[in-house]
Write an enzyme that holds these catalytic residues in place. Structure first.
Site, PDB file in Angstrom:
ATOM      1  N   ARG A 112      -4.159  -8.793   0.304  1.00  0.00           N
ATOM      2  CA  ARG A 112      -2.952  -8.896   0.871  1.00  0.00           C
ATOM      3  C   ARG A 112      -2.738  -8.101   2.095  1.00  0.00           C
ATOM      4  O   ARG A 112      -3.539  -7.094   2.353  1.00  0.00           O
ATOM      5  CB  ARG A 112      -2.059  -8.330  -0.378  1.00  0.00           C
ATOM      6  CG  ARG A 112      -1.937  -9.204  -1.551  1.00  0.00           C
ATOM      7  CD  ARG A 112      -0.926  -8.674  -2.468  1.00  0.00           C
ATOM      8  NE  ARG A 112      -1.496  -7.179  -2.977  1.00  0.00           N
ATOM      9  CZ  ARG A 112      -0.660  -6.466  -3.852  1.00  0.00           C
ATOM     10  NH1 ARG A 112       0.593  -6.885  -4.271  1.00  0.00           N
ATOM     11  NH2 ARG A 112      -1.027  -5.312  -4.034  1.00  0.00           N
ATOM     12  N   ASN A 150       6.283  -8.668   1.972  1.00  0.00           N
ATOM     13  CA  ASN A 150       6.104  -7.954   0.629  1.00  0.00           C
ATOM     14  C   ASN A 150       5.536  -6.615   0.622  1.00  0.00           C
ATOM     15  O   ASN A 150       4.385  -6.380   1.437  1.00  0.00           O
ATOM     16  CB  ASN A 150       5.373  -8.996  -0.255  1.00  0.00           C
ATOM     17  CG  ASN A 150       5.090  -8.350  -1.849  1.00  0.00           C
ATOM     18  OD1 ASN A 150       6.070  -8.181  -2.631  1.00  0.00           O
ATOM     19  ND2 ASN A 150       3.977  -7.664  -2.110  1.00  0.00           N
ATOM     20  N   GLU A 151       6.345  -5.606   0.266  1.00  0.00           N
ATOM     21  CA  GLU A 151       5.701  -4.290   0.137  1.00  0.00           C
ATOM     22  C   GLU A 151       4.882  -3.835   1.378  1.00  0.00           C
ATOM     23  O   GLU A 151       3.638  -3.604   1.527  1.00  0.00           O
ATOM     24  CB  GLU A 151       4.338  -4.240  -0.961  1.00  0.00           C
ATOM     25  CG  GLU A 151       5.110  -4.236  -2.425  1.00  0.00           C
ATOM     26  CD  GLU A 151       4.324  -3.881  -3.764  1.00  0.00           C
ATOM     27  OE1 GLU A 151       3.163  -3.750  -3.373  1.00  0.00           O
ATOM     28  OE2 GLU A 151       4.912  -3.710  -4.669  1.00  0.00           O
ATOM     29  N   CYS A 159      -3.241   1.030  11.119  1.00  0.00           N
ATOM     30  CA  CYS A 159      -4.451   0.178  11.647  1.00  0.00           C
ATOM     31  C   CYS A 159      -4.853   0.955  12.934  1.00  0.00           C
ATOM     32  O   CYS A 159      -3.851   1.625  14.050  1.00  0.00           O
ATOM     33  CB  CYS A 159      -3.796  -1.150  12.239  1.00  0.00           C
ATOM     34  SG  CYS A 159      -5.304  -1.905  12.985  1.00  0.00           S
ATOM     35  N   CYS A 161      -7.046  -0.322  15.364  1.00  0.00           N
ATOM     36  CA  CYS A 161      -7.901  -1.246  16.243  1.00  0.00           C
ATOM     37  C   CYS A 161      -7.338  -0.912  17.704  1.00  0.00           C
ATOM     38  O   CYS A 161      -6.394  -0.217  18.009  1.00  0.00           O
ATOM     39  CB  CYS A 161      -7.320  -2.628  16.008  1.00  0.00           C
ATOM     40  SG  CYS A 161      -5.858  -3.309  16.166  1.00  0.00           S
ATOM     41  N   GLU A 309      10.812  -5.169  -8.403  1.00  0.00           N
ATOM     42  CA  GLU A 309       9.989  -5.355  -9.266  1.00  0.00           C
ATOM     43  C   GLU A 309       9.399  -4.347  -9.981  1.00  0.00           C
ATOM     44  O   GLU A 309       9.727  -2.995  -9.522  1.00  0.00           O
ATOM     45  CB  GLU A 309       8.389  -5.453  -8.335  1.00  0.00           C
ATOM     46  CG  GLU A 309       8.235  -6.739  -7.503  1.00  0.00           C
ATOM     47  CD  GLU A 309       6.850  -6.663  -6.883  1.00  0.00           C
ATOM     48  OE1 GLU A 309       5.881  -5.948  -7.269  1.00  0.00           O
ATOM     49  OE2 GLU A 309       6.790  -7.470  -5.894  1.00  0.00           O
ATOM     50  N   GLU A 357      -4.538 -10.137 -10.073  1.00  0.00           N
ATOM     51  CA  GLU A 357      -3.577  -9.246 -10.864  1.00  0.00           C
ATOM     52  C   GLU A 357      -3.523 -10.217 -12.296  1.00  0.00           C
ATOM     53  O   GLU A 357      -2.582 -10.363 -12.881  1.00  0.00           O
ATOM     54  CB  GLU A 357      -2.376  -9.215 -10.376  1.00  0.00           C
ATOM     55  CG  GLU A 357      -2.504  -8.365  -9.156  1.00  0.00           C
ATOM     56  CD  GLU A 357      -1.174  -7.902  -8.636  1.00  0.00           C
ATOM     57  OE1 GLU A 357      -0.829  -6.757  -8.239  1.00  0.00           O
ATOM     58  OE2 GLU A 357      -0.429  -8.866  -8.396  1.00  0.00           O
TER      59      GLU A 357
END
Length: 664
Positions: A112, A150-151, A159, A161, A309, A357
């Protein structure tokens, strides 16, 4: 914009991933949702590859059908942009969008959040997907909430880069204006790292001991880069859905966050959180309370927030993932509701048979709906239906606050320290636990929050603090409140530079003390004070200038030196705790502090959590019994879980929850 809550009562449902199932299962799912009282589901979170099947080729038929099916059955939709999971065709065409770790290894496709927040290529594709989705569904009457990605940061929080480095340099130009300012702020004279050109600015790559000011700014930049992406998607949605609330799901817990959620909160219409208990946590109920108290501290006006969630039972990401005990599902959900959530949603509706999951249990487990989980889901839905009147109420005002800051956490956790095994969130949670066990409600708030309404403010290991926030803390004592400051607080300023003159830096004058040196303890080592209190992990060589010594070190290199102090400030007081107190000793100390602040605890370590919510003169009393034996609460009114009338005393069976609409 004025935000309208997306459900008429408390929200109940969870992530729904119909693309994993045949249409025949959809009909069964909607029937079971209706039976359970589900009123909202989140769609589309991981569906990019099922919606944009090739570059620019969209397939909407299945999503059209499921949204219409849900709408016909009275179930609303929280529609997510699917950008958390780029399709494999996008990774194949543009592998450079994948994040790069500090060791310069690039992520591989298949997980993800496989994208760099600074990638212009990813941004272009993500916004095209977002626009297509919003244009098609913004006017659909089923869509009551929009959910960006999401999250965010859960797999791409940092990152390293080259594109991120270039963006970091631009972020620094905006923040500091000139290289002279940057050199001064970072103290680049150390190790001769003077910057003569913006192109010389490094990223904190590799495993070296980088300048802590650089690392902190990279953490700030990374949080801002993710926020910038959220705002870009949000603004595209807003073009087509000007009045529908837009959110994204935070991951607020008891440790430092990947991104700076309190600073993000003002950009979402509804603050929402994902929270999963840890199976080996003996105080998971307090972990829920801490997380909920943090969410409430972020919500505008301490108002309602959404539990986006949590798990119906066993999860999959811990080393050992036990199932939830009977009644734990209901108690956990209502633990969040009691502390301000206006909805309890799960990941996910139906447990996956395949994928990473597949053993994270959803509302419909592998065993089917005729199961412990299924029965408790139906019962929870019925209870939330009876509690619909609670929606829109707020938790009673707290008299105590605890300061928690992600920037302070990053500064505490990165770089070389006298003790490099400590975790920022442990001490805040320890102080919260000591108050929670006594049933003292606590708002967990950032340092820049308005502290005017609190009689007690706890400042645990707030390593980094700016002058303005330190002054707000001092003002609490001047108006008669009590402040507790612990070790490793106020050490550095907002630039991560150590405040000279002795520790605890920003709070020295308030406390009337200063520490010369840190004496951290070795793992497993314990110490004692002359009061009998025990401590671990940390101690300090301290001088007292204008304070009363409450306890001294009883042995070791600091024997006879001050450990706990109190300074009177007008009718208020400021305490300094120079060591990490053991739980029993902290409990005793907190009792003394509460007496000083004039706060009467409503419980004493008894496993009974009592919280009140209020609206328009009506009060609801939530009583959560985390122990085995029954407990009693003095209250009168109608109990909404069972329907019984309570004349004067509520009996709460072991492991159960009761909610009373209080009679005045």
């Amino acid at each position: 914009m004025t935000t309208h809550w997306p459900t008429p009562g408390l929200g109940f449902g969870g992530d729904y991933n119909p693309e994993q199932w045949s249409p025949e299962v959809w009909d069964e799912d909607v029937r079971l949702m209706t039976e359970a009282g589900v009123n909202v589901v989140t769609l589309g979170v991981f569906s990019w590859g099922a919606l944009e099947v090739a570059d620019g080729v969209f397939e909407w038929t299945w999503l059209d059908r499921i949204i219409d099916l849900l709408h016909r059955n009275g179930i609303s939709v929280d529609l997510a942009t699917p950008t958390a999971a780029p399709p494999l065709w996008l990774h194949a065409a543009h592998p450079g969008i994948l994040p790069v770790n500090a060791d310069m290894t690039r992520h591989w496709p298949g997980a993800r959040l496989g994208w760099c927040p600074s990638s212009a290529t990813f941004r272009r594709y993500a916004l095209r997907m977002t626009k297509a989705l919003a244009k098609r569904y913004a006017a659909h009457p089923a869509v009551v909430l929009w959910h960006v990605s999401n999250e965010l940061g859960g797999g791409n929080g940092r990152c390293h880069c080259d594109e991120s480095l270039a963006a970091f340099r631009g972020w620094l130009r905006d923040r500091y204006g000139s290289l002279d300012n940057l050199n001064r702020a970072w103290g680049t004279a150390f190790w001769g790292h003077h910057l003569a050109d913006w192109d010389q600015v490094p990223a904190p790559r590799g495993g070296e001991a980088h300048n802590p000011a650089l690392v902190l700014d990279y953490d700030r930049f990374s949080s801002d880069a993710l926020l910038d992406h959220f705002l870009a998607e949000r603004d595209v949605i807003r073009e087509f859905a000007p009045t529908t609330p837009i959110t994204t799901n935070f991951m607020v817990g008891t440790q430092q966050d990947i991104v700076d959620y309190p600073r993000w909160a003002r950009h979402v219409d509804i603050v929402a959180n994902d929270h999963y208990t840890i199976p080996n946590d003996p105080l998971s109920a307090q972990d829920i309370a801490f997380s909920a108290d943090r969410m409430r501290g972020m919500a505008p006006g301490r108002g309602p927030w959404l539990l986006m969630e949590h798990s119906a039972s066993g999860t999959a990401w811990n080393r050992v993932n036990r199932a939830k005990a009977p009644r734990e599902l209901i108690r956990d959900s209502l633990g969040h509701i009691a502390r301000g959530a206006d909805g309890a949603l799960f990941f996910q509706w139906r447990t996956s048979l395949r994928g990473a999951e597949q053993f994270l249990q959803g509302m419909v487990p592998h065993a089917g709906f005729d199961s412990k989980i299924g029965r408790e889901v139906r019962e929870l839905g019925a209870v939330l239906g009876r509690l619909a009147e609670v929606r829109g109420s707020t938790v009673e005002p707290a008299r105590a606050a605890l300061l928690f800051d992600d920037e302070a956490a990053w500064a505490f956790s990165r770089g070389l320290k006298p003790h490099n095994e400590l975790r920022y969130g442990d001490e805040p949670r320890a102080w919260h636990r000591a108050l929670w066990t006594r049933n003292v409600l606590v708002d967990v708030v950032p340092p820049w929050a308005d502290l005017g309404g609190y009689d007690l403010v706890v400042v645990p290991t707030l390593f980094l603090v700016d002058d303005e926030s330190a002054e707000r803390v001092a003002e609490v004592t001047r108006r008669g409140g009590v402040v507790v400051v612990t070790w490793m607080s106020g050490i550095v300023d907002h630039e991560n530079a150590v405040r000279p003159g002795g520790y605890p830096g920003a709070f020295r004058e308030l406390l009337g003390v200063s520490s010369e040196e840190f004496f951290p303890l070795q793992p497993g080592e314990r110490g004692r004070l002359d009061s009998g209190a025990a401590f671990h992990s940390w101690s300090e060589l301290m001088d007292v200038h204008d304070a009363e010594v409450i306890a001294r070190y009883a042995g070791g290199p600091l024997a006879g030196g001050p450990a706990l102090t109190r300074r009177a400030v007008g009718s208020g007081a400021a305490y300094y705790v120079s060591c990490a107190l053991q739980p029993a000793s902290m409990d005793e100390f907190v009792g003394h502090v509460l007496d000083d602040a004039g706060i009467e605890p409503s419980g004493r370590g008894a496993g009974l959590d009592v919280v009140r919510r209020e609206k328009n003169g009506v009060t609801w009393v939530f009583a959560l019994n985390h122990g085995e034996g029954e407990r009693r609460v003095a209250v009168k009114g109608v109990e909404l879980v069972t329907g019984e009338v309570v004349d004067h005393e509520l009996v709460v069976p072991g492991r159960e929850v009761r909610v009373v609409r209080e009679s005045r």
